[in-house]
Write an enzyme that holds these catalytic residues in place. Structure first.
Site, mmCIF file in Angstrom:
data_model
loop_
_atom_site.group_PDB
_atom_site.id
_atom_site.type_symbol
_atom_site.label_atom_id
_atom_site.label_comp_id
_atom_site.label_asym_id
_atom_site.label_seq_id
_atom_site.Cartn_x
_atom_site.Cartn_y
_atom_site.Cartn_z
ATOM 1 N N ARG A 47 8.936 -4.010 -2.520
ATOM 2 C CA ARG A 47 7.997 -2.970 -2.087
ATOM 3 C C ARG A 47 8.753 -1.762 -1.540
ATOM 4 N NH1 ARG A 47 9.282 -2.656 2.587
ATOM 5 N NH2 ARG A 47 7.917 -0.873 2.856
ATOM 6 N N GLY A 48 7.975 -0.692 -1.214
ATOM 7 C CA GLY A 48 8.583 0.556 -0.748
ATOM 8 C C GLY A 48 8.853 1.416 -1.971
ATOM 9 N N ARG A 88 1.771 -1.345 -9.483
ATOM 10 C CA ARG A 88 1.176 -0.712 -8.293
ATOM 11 C C ARG A 88 0.969 0.765 -8.636
ATOM 12 N NH1 ARG A 88 3.580 -1.939 -2.594
ATOM 13 N NH2 ARG A 88 1.436 -1.493 -1.972
ATOM 14 N N GLN A 192 4.297 -4.516 7.757
ATOM 15 C CA GLN A 192 5.642 -4.079 7.369
ATOM 16 C C GLN A 192 6.421 -3.518 8.564
ATOM 17 O OE1 GLN A 192 2.830 -3.473 5.669
ATOM 18 N NE2 GLN A 192 3.178 -3.159 3.488
ATOM 19 N N ASP A 233 4.814 7.672 -0.455
ATOM 20 C CA ASP A 233 4.714 7.013 -1.759
ATOM 21 C C ASP A 233 4.529 8.021 -2.872
ATOM 22 O OD1 ASP A 233 3.901 4.845 0.305
ATOM 23 O OD2 ASP A 233 4.498 3.814 -1.531
ATOM 24 N N LYS A 244 1.490 4.904 3.565
ATOM 25 C CA LYS A 244 0.794 3.702 4.056
ATOM 26 C C LYS A 244 -0.393 4.065 4.934
ATOM 27 C CE LYS A 244 1.462 0.246 3.273
ATOM 28 N NZ LYS A 244 0.732 -0.501 2.225
HETATM 29 O O1 MRU Z 1 2.775 -1.149 0.483
HETATM 30 P P1 MRU Z 1 4.223 -0.812 0.709
HETATM 31 O O2 MRU Z 1 4.872 -1.692 1.705
HETATM 32 O O3 MRU Z 1 4.981 -0.712 -0.592
HETATM 33 O O4 MRU Z 1 4.153 0.642 1.325
HETATM 34 C C1 MRU Z 1 5.343 1.273 1.675
HETATM 35 C C2 MRU Z 1 5.127 2.575 2.329
HETATM 36 O O5 MRU Z 1 4.020 3.049 2.462
HETATM 37 C C3 MRU Z 1 6.320 3.338 2.706
HETATM 38 O O6 MRU Z 1 6.058 4.136 3.827
HETATM 39 C C4 MRU Z 1 6.667 4.248 1.530
HETATM 40 O O7 MRU Z 1 6.850 3.507 0.350
HETATM 41 C C5 MRU Z 1 7.828 5.047 1.804
HETATM 42 S S1 MRU Z 1 9.318 4.074 1.763
HETATM 43 C C6 MRU Z 1 10.436 5.237 1.606
#
Ligand code: MRU
Length: 338
Positions: A47-48, A88, A192, A233, A244
């Site tokens: 993820r991320g 995703r 997270q 994202d 997020k």
């Molecule tokens: O659902 P996730 O854990 O993939 O969401 C991650 C986030 O929202 C992070 O803040 C985003 O990907 C930025 S990471 C550089």
């Protein structure tokens, strides 16, 4: 943590740290098929945004290997690659890197694998560059420190490789002796912040306090935070930011308090082809992520995984190449420490 620890290409398979098991277990997934990769991405084991891009890049290499093993024709390979890109919807990095690496398929397997590896290396390098730029910006905006910084979700090496994005900015402040401490919110429903960011900050020896999500705007209003720094994202062409769920309320609070709200992200997260936040697809995830275990049986939930922060609430977006001020105009820079 180095990139191979988070995500790596090993003997034609993907080795990925299972982020659903952290912080209690450090478990590495051995991924050998597109099905396994799509499942790991959907479950947030991987993820991320930048790491999703890197996993998508390696996923194309994996699909090419699986195609020759299983005798897939061109359309079947294309369909499997599309499944990876669609695993995703919100983080643009996934689709972008899948498309870029798939463009090397006509040149053969070695070219695809080299292109995928390059995505990982570039992500790690970009993270360090943007981290230093972001830290420099915050020191200019808030004074040389020590700063109290609020962050949301997880944006460290686990999410980005290298130093991370928002967490990389925090690390750069720390290394410059300009950081007091970090406020980390839990980041419901999948935690997270509590599970991953606290773990990474602990490994880096950075002082931090965990708060529940609803407490963030209150702490900001009380002058206990000098700046908010988050990842993204997807950043639309007009500067609107998808990140997020819970990011928007922090941006509103930061605006009201007159403190910087910095978005740190690699260029690969900026999507000029999406005009504004309204055009960004927002992932709607399973209701059980919210209802289990606390809500009465049968309770319905609305589990949007991301929100949109309008550009006017974002003080600046920092990438490995540039810093773009979005015209908020800080009303009271440094007020929280006065
Ligand atoms: O659902 P996730 O854990 O993939 O969401 C991650 C986030 O929202 C992070 O803040 C985003 O990907 C930025 S990471 C550089």
């Amino acid at each position: 943590m180095n990139p191979p620890d988070v995500l790596a290409w090993r003997d034609g398979r993907i080795a990925a740290l299972d982020q659903t098991a952290l912080p209690h277990q450090v478990r590495v997934l051995d991924i050998g098929t597109v099905d396994e990769l799509v499942e790991a991405i959907a479950a947030l084991a991987i993820r991320g945004a930048p790491v999703l891009g890197a996993a998508g890049a390696l996923g194309v290499a994996l699909a090419v290997r699986q195609a020759s093993r299983c005798g897939w024709d061109g359309p079947r390979l294309d369909a499997e690659i599309k499944r990876i890109a669609d695993a995703r919807p919100t983080a643009v990095n996934l689709r972008r890197e899948v498309t870029a690496v798939a463009g090397h398929i006509p040149q053969g397997r070695a070219a695809v694998e080299a292109a995928a590896q390059a995505v990982l290396e570039f992500a790690a390098e970009a993270s360090v560059a943007l981290s230093h730029r972001g830290a420099g910006y915050l020191r200019d905006a808030c004074g040389s420190g020590p700063l109290r910084v609020h962050t949301h979700c997880n944006t460290g090496a686990l999410a980005c490789l290298g130093w991370g994005s928002a967490l990389g900015v925090i690390r750069a402040l720390h290394e410059a002796g300009a950081l007091d401490s970090v406020i980390v919110d839990e980041t419901r429903p999948l935690l997270q912040g509590a599970r991953l960011t606290c773990w990474e900050l602990g490994q880096l020896g950075i002082s931090h306090r965990l708060i529940c999500d609803g407490a963030g705007p209150f702490l900001i209003s009380q002058g206990l935070v000098d700046a908010v720094v988050v990842g993204a994202d997807r950043v639309a062409a007009n500067g609107d930011v998808a990140n997020k769920i819970g990011t928007y309320s922090l941006a509103l609070a930061a605006h009201r308090a007159g403190i910087p709200f910095l978005v740190a992200a690699p260029e690969s997260t900026i999507d000029e082809s999406t005009p504004d936040g309204a055009a960004i697809p927002i992932e709607l995830r399973a209701e059980e992520e919210i209802t289990v275990p606390a809500a009465p049986a049968g309770t319905r939930a609305l589990n949007y995984a991301f929100d949109i922060t309008p550009a006017e609430l974002v003080t600046a977006v920092v990438t490995e190449k540039r810093l773009t001020r979005n015209g908020l105009g800080l009303t009271r820079p440094g007020h929280a420490r006065s």
